[in-house]
Design an enzyme around this catalytic site. Structure first.
Site, PDB file in Angstrom:
ATOM      1  N   ARG A 133      17.907  86.417  74.495  1.00  0.00           N
ATOM      2  CA  ARG A 133      17.265  87.141  75.613  1.00  0.00           C
ATOM      3  C   ARG A 133      16.143  88.064  75.152  1.00  0.00           C
ATOM      4  O   ARG A 133      15.201  88.310  75.876  1.00  0.00           O
ATOM      5  CB  ARG A 133      18.313  87.983  76.342  1.00  0.00           C
ATOM      6  CG  ARG A 133      19.243  87.152  77.195  1.00  0.00           C
ATOM      7  CD  ARG A 133      20.296  88.046  77.783  1.00  0.00           C
ATOM      8  NE  ARG A 133      19.695  88.862  78.821  1.00  0.00           N
ATOM      9  CZ  ARG A 133      20.003  88.761  80.106  1.00  0.00           C
ATOM     10  NH1 ARG A 133      20.917  87.915  80.506  1.00  0.00           N
ATOM     11  NH2 ARG A 133      19.423  89.525  81.008  1.00  0.00           N
TER      12      ARG A 133
ATOM     13  N   LYS B 126      34.343  80.496  67.011  1.00  0.00           N
ATOM     14  CA  LYS B 126      35.562  81.192  67.383  1.00  0.00           C
ATOM     15  C   LYS B 126      35.186  82.576  67.900  1.00  0.00           C
ATOM     16  O   LYS B 126      34.143  83.066  67.467  1.00  0.00           O
ATOM     17  CB  LYS B 126      36.492  81.239  66.194  1.00  0.00           C
ATOM     18  CG  LYS B 126      36.525  82.542  65.395  1.00  0.00           C
ATOM     19  CD  LYS B 126      37.646  82.554  64.421  1.00  0.00           C
ATOM     20  CE  LYS B 126      38.445  83.806  64.510  1.00  0.00           C
ATOM     21  NZ  LYS B 126      37.818  84.993  63.961  1.00  0.00           N
TER      22      LYS B 126
ATOM     23  N   HIS C   8      35.379  78.832  60.117  1.00  0.00           N
ATOM     24  CA  HIS C   8      34.613  78.824  58.870  1.00  0.00           C
ATOM     25  C   HIS C   8      35.512  78.698  57.630  1.00  0.00           C
ATOM     26  O   HIS C   8      35.036  78.340  56.561  1.00  0.00           O
ATOM     27  CB  HIS C   8      33.670  80.034  58.777  1.00  0.00           C
ATOM     28  CG  HIS C   8      34.331  81.311  58.355  1.00  0.00           C
ATOM     29  ND1 HIS C   8      35.034  82.100  59.221  1.00  0.00           N
ATOM     30  CD2 HIS C   8      34.387  81.943  57.159  1.00  0.00           C
ATOM     31  CE1 HIS C   8      35.497  83.159  58.569  1.00  0.00           C
ATOM     32  NE2 HIS C   8      35.123  83.087  57.317  1.00  0.00           N
TER      33      HIS C   8
ATOM     34  N   LYS D  88      35.107  76.536  53.500  1.00  0.00           N
ATOM     35  CA  LYS D  88      35.199  77.142  52.173  1.00  0.00           C
ATOM     36  C   LYS D  88      35.551  76.066  51.154  1.00  0.00           C
ATOM     37  O   LYS D  88      36.468  75.264  51.370  1.00  0.00           O
ATOM     38  CB  LYS D  88      36.271  78.236  52.146  1.00  0.00           C
ATOM     39  CG  LYS D  88      35.848  79.499  52.895  1.00  0.00           C
ATOM     40  CD  LYS D  88      36.936  80.548  52.800  1.00  0.00           C
ATOM     41  CE  LYS D  88      36.662  81.700  53.730  1.00  0.00           C
ATOM     42  NZ  LYS D  88      35.787  82.722  53.200  1.00  0.00           N
TER      43      LYS D  88
ATOM     44  N   GLU E   1      42.612  91.517  53.375  1.00  0.00           N
ATOM     45  CA  GLU E   1      41.237  92.015  53.370  1.00  0.00           C
ATOM     46  C   GLU E   1      41.254  93.513  53.111  1.00  0.00           C
ATOM     47  O   GLU E   1      42.213  94.201  53.479  1.00  0.00           O
ATOM     48  CB  GLU E   1      40.584  91.766  54.726  1.00  0.00           C
ATOM     49  CG  GLU E   1      40.478  90.309  55.098  1.00  0.00           C
ATOM     50  CD  GLU E   1      39.721  90.145  56.407  1.00  0.00           C
ATOM     51  OE1 GLU E   1      38.505  89.949  56.350  1.00  0.00           O
ATOM     52  OE2 GLU E   1      40.351  90.251  57.469  1.00  0.00           O
TER      53      GLU E   1
ATOM     54  N   HIS F 146      42.524  80.849  61.237  1.00  0.00           N
ATOM     55  CA  HIS F 146      42.339  80.649  59.795  1.00  0.00           C
ATOM     56  C   HIS F 146      43.667  80.351  59.078  1.00  0.00           C
ATOM     57  O   HIS F 146      43.770  79.402  58.299  1.00  0.00           O
ATOM     58  CB  HIS F 146      41.684  81.868  59.148  1.00  0.00           C
ATOM     59  CG  HIS F 146      40.360  82.236  59.752  1.00  0.00           C
ATOM     60  ND1 HIS F 146      39.483  81.298  60.245  1.00  0.00           N
ATOM     61  CD2 HIS F 146      39.758  83.431  59.942  1.00  0.00           C
ATOM     62  CE1 HIS F 146      38.405  81.915  60.702  1.00  0.00           C
ATOM     63  NE2 HIS F 146      38.552  83.203  60.544  1.00  0.00           N
TER      64      HIS F 146
END
Ligand code: BG6
Length: 497
Positions: free
Chosen positions: A51, A151, A181, A185, A219, A243
């Site tokens: 946009r 996703k 994704h 990997k 993480e 995942h």
């Protein structure tokens, strides 16, 4: 060993949502890197659409500035960037209205009718329908059209079904590329190579020999910067449903007859459908918290040590951590538990699959020699590699005592400095779309099956008013997750970088 560049014909690729975070951080840098690798042929046209009222020059400038932040400055040549920008143009477009569409049509015209045309929907799912409709009404699709969707694919089963229906009313399943994704990997694909390329593992890969399997995706980052999205999703929707589910599928599925899209996805689907509902007491939810006296400190460059402060909701009951015990009710896995856990703000960034084998059925050395079970550790990131623990005799005199030694293979060491393909997951996945290979993309029924397993778990929390357990940022997660294991006389393998 250097990665191979498989040539493709010139193609057109339109990125909707081109000014957004994902396009700027992942999609456009990935295309640029493929360009630098010589994989994007002359005549290819890439069009950013969003946009924002940029001119092509304004978009180029913004992207160039962004690329210098996303990619290491010494990792590319400015001349390459100038060449890439020549094939990249921009159109301000209204996904919900009519502005910009005739111009997109004009820009895409003039190519051979069978030229591959990829439309990447890097936008919220609310725009999937309007974009798909306009692609048709403005005559933008051809026989080689593919769409890519990101996703989260839905929020639950009902919304995923609705999205599938919308997309199916405009495109064939063979044209729809749903990205996870993790499947792009390198080391995740290696799971299939390790399992099905070796004779060694597959005969033992079942409940007769495997005691249990642990899948950990830890993480160190928190949720700052994505508060709104994350607080509506939580670890279950954000990571577990997709995942970790994909990792579980690859580790548990039957060998597909071929490495082809439907053969692989059929086998993954069977795993998801064979998952038992998870008992509430086999799930632990957590939410990160600053350790006493550490509020305001930073951890791995972030400042959100306290989830509730970060999302600015002192009553948020969204989980930033989840651990659960899953069972796959099929011939191969009946009786072997799969323990899955993922969380933010944990001790280290580490994605690992641990396959713990059973003890040998009988110790010829007597109990005093000690019992040692084999253990296969597959490190997905970082420090990709495989370690197999093997039992040997403890050296020296004094009787027969056993000990474990690791057979350790780091892919970086084994393959040399150029050996591990540095291509980001997005580079591989985007080029797979161009090549028309859906093997590493989720099929509609797969996504729905994953939601069908997830929904009752979330509904249970909501019905019970479940509140996640606090855990200290920088730790291994809530203590209850350890109890989940201890109740079964097992323990989590460490979370190490
Ligand atoms: C994304 C999640 O899909 O995957 C994020 O939305 C998460 O919350 C990310 O941080 C993890 O990806 P990676 O490639 O860094 O392991």
């Amino acid at each position: 060993m250097v990665s191979r560049v498989i040539p493709v014909d010139p193609f057109d690729l339109v990125v909707f949502g081109a000014t957004g975070d994902l396009a700027q951080r992942k999609i456009l840098p990935a295309l640029f890197r493929r360009y630098c690798a010589g994989q994007i042929p002359k005549g290819t046209r890439i069009i950013g659409a969003a946009r924002t009222a940029y001119s092509t020059e304004g978009f180029h400038q913004a992207l160039s500035e962004n690329l210098t932040q996303v990619l290491a400055a010494d990792s590319y040549d400015p001349e390459e960037l100038a060449g890439f920008l020549q094939i990249l143009s921009y159109i301000p477009i209204d996904g919900n209205g009519e502005a910009g569409w005739p111009e997109l049509n004009r820009r895409l015209s003039g190519a051979a009718p069978d030229r591959v045309r990829v439309f990447y929907f890097s936008v919220g799912p609310g725009l999937f329908g309007p974009l798909a409709e306009r692609l048709h009404s403005y005559g933008l699709t051809n026989g080689a059209t593919r769409i890519v969707v990101e996703k989260p694919f839905g929020h639950d089963l009902a919304s995923a079904r609705a999205l599938n229906r919308i997309l199916a009313s405009h495109f064939e399943e063979g044209q729809i590329y749903r990205i996870d994704h993790y499947l792009g990997k390198e080391t995740v694909q290696n799971l299939m190579a390790v399992r099905f390329g070796n004779m060694l593992f597959e005969p033992l890969w079942n409940s007769q020999y495997v005691d249990h399997i642990q899948i950990t995706v830890a993480e160190t980052v928190g949720v700052a910067g994505r508060e709104d999205y994350y607080d509506r999703s939580g670890a279950m929707r954000d990571m577990m449903q997709n995942h970790l589910m994909q990792l579980l599928c690859l580790i548990a599925m039957e060998p597909p007859a071929k490495f082809d899209p439907d053969a692989v996805r059929d086998e993954k689907l069977k795993v998801i459908r064979a998952l038992d509902p998870v008992e509430p007491y086999h799930i632990v939810r957590g939410q990160y918290n600053a350790a006493p006296g550490r509020a305001g400190e930073t951890c791995d460059g972030g400042e959100d040590l306290n989830y509730r402060e970060t999302v600015q909701d002192q009553r948020s009951s969204t989980e930033s951590y989840i651990a659960l015990k899953a069972h796959i009710s099929n011939w191969r896995w009946a009786g072997t538990p799969f323990y899955l856990r993922t969380g933010k703000r944990l001790k280290a960034r580490s994605s690992v699959i641990n396959v713990l084998f059973k003890d040998a059925p009988h110790s010829i050395f007597g109990e005093e020699a000690g019992r040692h079970a084999n253990h296969l550790k597959i490190r997905l990131q970082p420090n990709e590699g495989i370690t197999l623990s093997v039992t040997i005799k403890e050296p020296g005199p004094g009787g027969m005592r056993l000990m474990d030694v690791p057979l350790d293979m780091s892919f970086a060491e084994a393959l040399g400095p150029k050996g591990v393909d540095p291509a980001d997951a997005y580079e591989r996945l985007i080029m797979d779309v161009v090549r028309g290979n859906q093997t590493l993309f989720m099929r509609g029924d797969e996504v729905e099956a994953a939601w069908a397993w997830t929904d009752p778990i979330i509904a249970g929390w909501q019905a019970r008013g479940d509140v996640p357990k606090p855990y200290e940022g920088g730790s291994t997660g809530p203590g209850d997750a350890d109890l989940l294991m201890r109740r079964d006389n097992r323990e989590w393998r460490g979370i190490n970088p």
